[in-house]
Structure formats: C-alpha cells, structure tokens
Design an enzyme around this catalytic site. Sequence first.
Site, PDB file in Angstrom:
ATOM      1  N   LEU A 117      -6.233  -1.462  -2.967  1.00 49.70           N
ATOM      2  CA  LEU A 117      -5.021  -2.534  -2.297  1.00 49.70           C
ATOM      3  C   LEU A 117      -3.675  -1.810  -2.238  1.00 49.70           C
ATOM      4  O   LEU A 117      -3.350  -1.440  -3.436  1.00 49.70           O
ATOM      5  CB  LEU A 117      -5.083  -3.712  -3.233  1.00 49.70           C
ATOM      6  CG  LEU A 117      -6.678  -4.442  -3.587  1.00 49.70           C
ATOM      7  CD1 LEU A 117      -6.433  -5.378  -4.019  1.00 49.70           C
ATOM      8  CD2 LEU A 117      -7.373  -4.681  -2.048  1.00 49.70           C
ATOM      9  N   ALA A 118      -3.187  -1.864  -1.416  1.00 50.14           N
ATOM     10  CA  ALA A 118      -1.859  -1.207  -1.053  1.00 50.14           C
ATOM     11  C   ALA A 118      -0.926  -1.782  -0.268  1.00 50.14           C
ATOM     12  O   ALA A 118      -0.035  -1.180   0.230  1.00 50.14           O
ATOM     13  CB  ALA A 118      -1.984   0.189  -0.724  1.00 50.14           C
ATOM     14  N   ARG A 173       9.645  -5.601  -6.924  1.00 51.02           N
ATOM     15  CA  ARG A 173      10.138  -5.466  -8.322  1.00 51.02           C
ATOM     16  C   ARG A 173      10.698  -3.759  -8.290  1.00 51.02           C
ATOM     17  O   ARG A 173      11.450  -3.584  -9.194  1.00 51.02           O
ATOM     18  CB  ARG A 173       9.110  -5.505  -9.425  1.00 51.02           C
ATOM     19  CG  ARG A 173       8.990  -6.934  -9.674  1.00 51.02           C
ATOM     20  CD  ARG A 173       7.646  -7.303 -10.439  1.00 51.02           C
ATOM     21  NE  ARG A 173       6.402  -7.211  -9.637  1.00 51.02           N
ATOM     22  CZ  ARG A 173       5.294  -7.491 -10.145  1.00 51.02           C
ATOM     23  NH1 ARG A 173       4.987  -7.821 -11.638  1.00 51.02           N
ATOM     24  NH2 ARG A 173       4.211  -7.380  -9.430  1.00 51.02           N
ATOM     25  N   GLU A 180      -3.466 -15.563 -14.860  1.00 48.58           N
ATOM     26  CA  GLU A 180      -2.213 -14.639 -14.476  1.00 48.58           C
ATOM     27  C   GLU A 180      -0.840 -15.236 -15.569  1.00 48.58           C
ATOM     28  O   GLU A 180      -0.961 -16.333 -16.019  1.00 48.58           O
ATOM     29  CB  GLU A 180      -1.668 -14.996 -13.143  1.00 48.58           C
ATOM     30  CG  GLU A 180      -2.286 -14.402 -11.844  1.00 48.58           C
ATOM     31  CD  GLU A 180      -2.725 -13.077 -12.135  1.00 48.58           C
ATOM     32  OE1 GLU A 180      -2.037 -12.365 -12.096  1.00 48.58           O
ATOM     33  OE2 GLU A 180      -3.894 -12.722 -12.582  1.00 48.58           O
ATOM     34  N   LYS A 207      16.119  36.906   0.704  1.00 47.87           N
ATOM     35  CA  LYS A 207      15.708  35.964   1.586  1.00 47.87           C
ATOM     36  C   LYS A 207      14.930  36.716   2.736  1.00 47.87           C
ATOM     37  O   LYS A 207      15.368  37.571   3.298  1.00 47.87           O
ATOM     38  CB  LYS A 207      16.792  35.013   2.458  1.00 47.87           C
ATOM     39  CG  LYS A 207      16.300  33.912   3.212  1.00 47.87           C
ATOM     40  CD  LYS A 207      17.229  33.835   4.648  1.00 47.87           C
ATOM     41  CE  LYS A 207      17.124  34.680   5.506  1.00 47.87           C
ATOM     42  NZ  LYS A 207      17.547  34.548   6.626  1.00 47.87           N
ATOM     43  N   ASN A 239      23.794  40.088   7.636  1.00 45.17           N
ATOM     44  CA  ASN A 239      22.556  39.833   8.533  1.00 45.17           C
ATOM     45  C   ASN A 239      22.972  38.925   9.678  1.00 45.17           C
ATOM     46  O   ASN A 239      22.273  38.740  10.591  1.00 45.17           O
ATOM     47  CB  ASN A 239      21.479  39.248   7.927  1.00 45.17           C
ATOM     48  CG  ASN A 239      21.622  38.046   7.372  1.00 45.17           C
ATOM     49  OD1 ASN A 239      22.800  37.734   6.797  1.00 45.17           O
ATOM     50  ND2 ASN A 239      20.674  37.212   6.949  1.00 45.17           N
TER      51      ASN A 239
HETATM   52  C1  UD1 Z   1      -2.505  -8.130 -10.607  1.00 47.64           C
HETATM   53  C2  UD1 Z   1      -3.773  -9.131 -11.107  1.00 47.64           C
HETATM   54  C3  UD1 Z   1      -3.621  -9.342 -12.410  1.00 47.64           C
HETATM   55  C4  UD1 Z   1      -3.530  -7.928 -13.214  1.00 47.64           C
HETATM   56  C5  UD1 Z   1      -2.585  -6.903 -12.468  1.00 47.64           C
HETATM   57  C6  UD1 Z   1      -2.852  -5.455 -13.148  1.00 47.64           C
HETATM   58  C7  UD1 Z   1      -4.136 -10.837  -9.138  1.00 47.64           C
HETATM   59  C8  UD1 Z   1      -3.906 -12.296  -8.757  1.00 47.64           C
HETATM   60  N1  UD1 Z   1      -3.493 -10.332 -10.333  1.00 47.64           N
HETATM   61  O1  UD1 Z   1      -1.325  -8.704 -10.911  1.00 47.64           O
HETATM   62  O2  UD1 Z   1      -4.435 -10.108 -12.952  1.00 47.64           O
HETATM   63  O3  UD1 Z   1      -3.578  -7.832 -14.430  1.00 47.64           O
HETATM   64  O4  UD1 Z   1      -2.590  -6.724 -10.995  1.00 47.64           O
HETATM   65  O5  UD1 Z   1      -2.879  -4.504 -12.116  1.00 47.64           O
HETATM   66  O6  UD1 Z   1      -5.133 -10.079  -8.673  1.00 47.64           O
HETATM   67  N2  UD1 Z   1      -1.722  -6.325  -3.024  1.00 47.64           N
HETATM   68  C9  UD1 Z   1      -2.131  -6.527  -1.631  1.00 47.64           C
HETATM   69  N3  UD1 Z   1      -2.085  -7.615  -0.857  1.00 47.64           N
HETATM   70  C10 UD1 Z   1      -1.460  -8.659  -1.364  1.00 47.64           C
HETATM   71  C11 UD1 Z   1      -0.926  -8.780  -2.800  1.00 47.64           C
HETATM   72  C12 UD1 Z   1      -1.157  -7.414  -3.378  1.00 47.64           C
HETATM   73  O7  UD1 Z   1      -2.578  -5.469  -0.905  1.00 47.64           O
HETATM   74  O8  UD1 Z   1      -1.296  -9.535  -0.510  1.00 47.64           O
HETATM   75  C13 UD1 Z   1      -1.948  -5.165  -3.572  1.00 47.64           C
HETATM   76  C14 UD1 Z   1      -0.663  -4.628  -4.081  1.00 47.64           C
HETATM   77  O9  UD1 Z   1      -0.139  -3.580  -3.206  1.00 47.64           O
HETATM   78  C15 UD1 Z   1      -0.958  -3.895  -5.425  1.00 47.64           C
HETATM   79  C16 UD1 Z   1      -2.288  -4.935  -5.820  1.00 47.64           C
HETATM   80  O10 UD1 Z   1      -2.741  -5.307  -4.731  1.00 47.64           O
HETATM   81  O11 UD1 Z   1      -1.339  -2.470  -5.597  1.00 47.64           O
HETATM   82  C17 UD1 Z   1      -1.795  -5.721  -7.085  1.00 47.64           C
HETATM   83  O12 UD1 Z   1      -0.798  -6.673  -6.502  1.00 47.64           O
HETATM   84  P1  UD1 Z   1       0.284  -6.960  -7.562  1.00 47.64           P
HETATM   85  O13 UD1 Z   1       1.278  -7.753  -6.684  1.00 47.64           O
HETATM   86  O14 UD1 Z   1       0.978  -5.600  -8.204  1.00 47.64           O
HETATM   87  O15 UD1 Z   1      -0.361  -7.669  -8.635  1.00 47.64           O
HETATM   88  P2  UD1 Z   1      -0.009  -7.955 -10.220  1.00 47.64           P
HETATM   89  O16 UD1 Z   1       0.920  -9.218 -10.051  1.00 47.64           O
HETATM   90  O17 UD1 Z   1       0.162  -6.843 -10.780  1.00 47.64           O
HETATM   91 CA    CA Z   2       0.761  -4.558 -10.291  1.00 51.97          CA
END
Ligand code: UD1
Ligand code: CA
Length: 447
Positions: free
Chosen positions: A8-9, A15, A154, A349, A384
């Site tokens: 997931l990215a 932040r 959460e 160089k 050079n």
């Molecule tokens: C999430 C988890 C939390 C966990 C934490 C640790 C959920 C609801 N919460 O919170 O329980 O402790 O990760 O890593 O899952 N992303 C998407 N699409 C979106 C939202 C997020 O691809 O719509 C991806 C982000 O790029 C990221 C990952 O999902 O790589 C996690 O998202 P982030 O917003 O960082 O979640 P946390 O608040 O850290």
């Molecule tokens: Ca996170």
Amino acid sequence: MKTEAVILAAGLGTRMKSDVPKVIHPLGGRPMITWTVAASREATGRDPFVVIGPDSEEVKRAAGEGINFIEQKERLGTGHAVLQAASQLRGQCDQVLVVHADLPLLRSETMQRLIDMQERNPGPLTLLVAHSGVSRGFGRILRDAEGRVVGIIEEAHATPEQLEGHELNVGTYCYEADWLWDHLSELPLSPKGEYYLTDLVAMAVKEGGEVAVAMLEDMEEVIGINTREHLAQAETALRRRVNRHWMLAGVSILDPASTYIGPDVQLGKDTVLLPNTHLWGRTVIGEVCHLGPNTIVRDSVIGDRCKVEISVLEEVTLESDVEVGPFAHLRTGTYLGQGVHIGNFGEVKNSTLGAGVKVGHFSYVGDATIGENANIGAGTVTCNFDGERKHRTEIGPGAFIGSDTMLVAPVRVGREAHTGAGAVVTKDVPERGVAVGVPARVIRKVK
Ligand code: UD1
Ligand code: CA
C-alpha cells in the site's frame, strides 16, 4: 501455495510536510519503497502489486522494474486500497500478503513467517503484532476476557482504557485470498469516512474464523515512517543493520554511528573504515583498505590495500596499493593504476594514470593519459579547456614534470622527458627532451 504481495503506497503522507510523496523519500541511499518491494519479492518469490494514488509518476519511476501498479483513484483508506487489487488478483493466488510501504525496515524473514503461519491457519488471516510501550500512533489489538483477538482500534478512536494496550498493529497481514476479496467490499465506513483494512479482524472473529497472531521480535522493524523524525530514526536503525552485517563479514568500523554504507556497496575483509566515511552507489572496495576519516566514495571500484584519507571519489577505478589524500578529489572517468599516489589537493578527472605515477601536491589533471612512473610536480595543471572545447594531454612513461608546469592541451610530453619549474608547455616535448620557460622551448634533444 501461491502468495501474492500487495504493497500500500497511495497515502498522501501529509505528516511529512513535503511536496515529495512519502514513500520515495530517500532511506539508506535509495527510495523508501524499494526496501519493501525487495523484501516482499524475497518473501513471495514474485513481483509485488503496488497500490499508488493518482498522479504518481514519480513513485512509479522510483519503485523500480517489474512492479505491477494499481491505481487507487480516491484515497478512501487502507481497506479500499487493497480492494483495488481485487480485479487483477481474484482467482490468481491462494494467499495475499499486505504490507504498508511506510514500514521499510520490515524483514523478508518476518513476511515469510506470516505467510507460513497463514498456510497452517484454518482461519482467514494472520496479523503481525508488536509489543511496545511506545505506540507511535499505531492501532491497538483488542482481546476478550479469554485473551482471544477480537479486533483492532485506531489510536484516534480508542478509549483511554484501550490506549493503555501495548499490543500494536504493525500493518502487515496475510489473508486467505478468496475470503479477502469477498469481505473487502463489505467493510463498514469508519468514523473518519474511510474503509479500514483493520476492520477485517472483527469481521473474521464474528464469523468464528481464527485470527492467527505473529509476534514481532525485533522492534527495529516496526519503525514506520509518518514524520521526518521517524525517517531519521529509520536511517539510524538501517545504518546499524548494514554496518553490523559488514562487521560480521570481516570489516572493521571504528565508529558505526558515523559510517554510512549504501545497500549496493561491497567490501572486502580486513578493510578498515574510519569515522565519517560515506560509501554509496555501486561501490566495490577490496581487502585491507583504509578509508577515511571524512571520505566520500560514490560508484567506484577500489582494489586491495588502498588508502584514501579525507577525500572525495566519484565514479573512479583504483587498482591495488593506491594512496589518495588527504584532501583529494577524484572525479568521473579517473583510472589509477597500481601503486599510484595522489597527494594533498590533487584533482583528477577523466584521466588514466599508469602504475606508479605520483601526483604529490596541488595539481589538476583533466583529460590526460599519464604513462607509468611519471612524476607530476607540485602545482602542475593540465589546461584542458580553451573556453569552447576540452583537449587531451599525454605524458609519457617516466616523464618528470617540474613544479608549476602548465600543460596547454592538446599537447604531448614524451617518454622520460622533463619540463622545468614554471614551464608553460604549448608545444610537444620530444622523448627524453627538456623544455623550459614561458612559453616553453626545448633546450635539449636526445637522438
Ligand atoms: C495504519 C493502520 C494502523 C497501523 C498502522 C501501522 C489502518 C486503518 N490503520 O495506520 O492500525 O497500526 O498503519 O503501520 O489501516 N494507504 C493507501 N491508501 C489509502 C490510505 C493509506 O494506499 O487510502 C497506504 C499508505 O500509503 C500507507 C499505508 O496505507 O503506506 C498506511 O496508511 P497510513 O495513513 O500511514 O495509516 P496509519 O495511520 O499509519
Ligand atoms: Ca503509517
């Protein structure tokens, strides 16, 4: 069993307060996401699927070759993000490993452990849990009176009592594939207006399905990146990990805290790294070398028994027994033969220096070929650049270039020829000849 990884990215990483997507901020010398990509590839033996947001060309470019990208058009949460992979993955595998791209220190071994556990789990999912008093904003694992996992809450929605829990949701899961695809579309909308992947745990429990838990042993692995402070912590942890690897492989590191070794660097045994040494890119260092202090080497190949002190080397090749520095700058295209010595304030160089050449002090050697055992006197400059084009200088083997000689290229100094101190050489000097003056004239010719 066939397991596919979904990374997931697509999150915004707000932040980080950055114009650059969070997952491509550099960590240990490469984009953050590449660590997760490499570890998941190792764990599943296959190229991962990466969920990215709209307009993520930069992320695509940085993530590397062979990745299957899936676009999440609207960022509606982690559950919604995984759902986007359904159309491509449904019916294609037995298990799905889900990993967050902001957990770059998670090891492939840990992912593998999760995959293995889920293979043995009669229930639909296995999740990774860390025990820590420092919550870092992670979700908390909820258990019932009998100690069974019943859900994840959460931090933002937790009661004060739930916040006291020290069991954290790392954000790495392995699911039975069909169960996952069937349940993702049934996720409830969270109070924040997102579909949380974490809510699958409560759904599984409600159906009577077994939720297996893998405990994380090395807390370093859960350094998730939400802020730049976390990024710095991850950098330190990663450096410790890489340095430990090289020390176990026979490299001495005087001060690991100030030694930076990129992930693609190779080092030979009995090499010693002094403080504030930075080795980056595809650098290869031989055995019994002494590097540092205060040295930067990028994309270079260094032979055995070389010594480099307080110097910068970029895209260069050094044969064995070469000594460089202090305060030298070796730039792209430099090749130093065996036993070459570059002393203080030398810059080289795009030049080839034969074995045994000495450039002791304050010299610029650019676009030159220098034969074996030539001696380049203090303050010698290859002129050079004529303002428009670069020209080459050739110096024969055994030549002796007097201090402060200006070699106005294109020009050749023959084998064993000499130039006098302060000579401005505008014309070729014959083999074993001697040239002096401004502009230099040949005062001795040898038949
Ligand atoms: C999430 C988890 C939390 C966990 C934490 C640790 C959920 C609801 N919460 O919170 O329980 O402790 O990760 O890593 O899952 N992303 C998407 N699409 C979106 C939202 C997020 O691809 O719509 C991806 C982000 O790029 C990221 C990952 O999902 O790589 C996690 O998202 P982030 O917003 O960082 O979640 P946390 O608040 O850290
Ligand atoms: Ca996170």
